[in-house]
Design an enzyme around this catalytic site. Structure first.
Site, short mmCIF file in Angstrom:
data_model
loop_
_atom_site.label_atom_id
_atom_site.label_comp_id
_atom_site.label_asym_id
_atom_site.label_seq_id
_atom_site.Cartn_x
_atom_site.Cartn_y
_atom_site.Cartn_z
N CYS A 166 -33.23 17.02 29.53
CA CYS A 166 -32.56 16.67 28.67
C CYS A 166 -32.40 14.70 28.32
O CYS A 166 -32.44 13.79 27.74
CB CYS A 166 -31.32 17.37 27.26
SG CYS A 166 -31.27 18.71 27.54
N CYS B 222 -27.83 19.31 30.80
CA CYS B 222 -28.64 19.10 30.62
C CYS B 222 -29.55 17.78 31.30
O CYS B 222 -30.26 17.69 31.02
CB CYS B 222 -30.02 19.44 29.41
SG CYS B 222 -31.59 19.76 29.45
#
Length: 111
Positions: free
Chosen positions: A35, A32
């Site tokens: 993230c 991600c």
């Protein structure tokens, strides 16, 4: 040493639900991009709120049971746990300012 602790299902009860201070859970995944981009803001916030709010990371691919428990549909998702209960939830790329505005009420016995 990072103030962002990776938590497993086995540690979750003790590290999060039984914590005597509020806990911010960062639900993330290694694949991600947002993230990864949120990590510097999280590390800054963890230093600022050290001792007042604990910061933990849960990899949704490694610990799907925890993600399912909190109905995490996308990453990054952040949940504040206080006294064993989810009291705040937000998702997406997070800035230092956003973290501060969400977390300040929970620091030093707030809320």
């Amino acid at each position: 040493m990072s103030l962002l602790k990776d938590v497993t299902t086995a540690e979750f009860e003790a590290e999060v639900l039984a914590s005597n201070i509020p806990v911010l859970i960062d639900f993330h995944a290694v694949w991600c991009g947002p993230c990864k981009a949120s990590v510097p803001a999280l590390e800054d916030a963890a230093r600022e709120f050290e001792g007042e709010i604990a910061f933990v990371k849960v990899d949704i691919d490694q610990e799907p049971t925890i993600a399912e428990r909190y109905n995490v549909q996308g990453v990054p998702t952040f949940i504040v746990i206080k006294d064993g209960e989810a009291v705040e939830r937000f998702s997406g790329l997070v800035s230092r300012g956003k973290l501060a505005s969400v977390l300040e009420p929970f620091a030093e016995g707030g809320q």
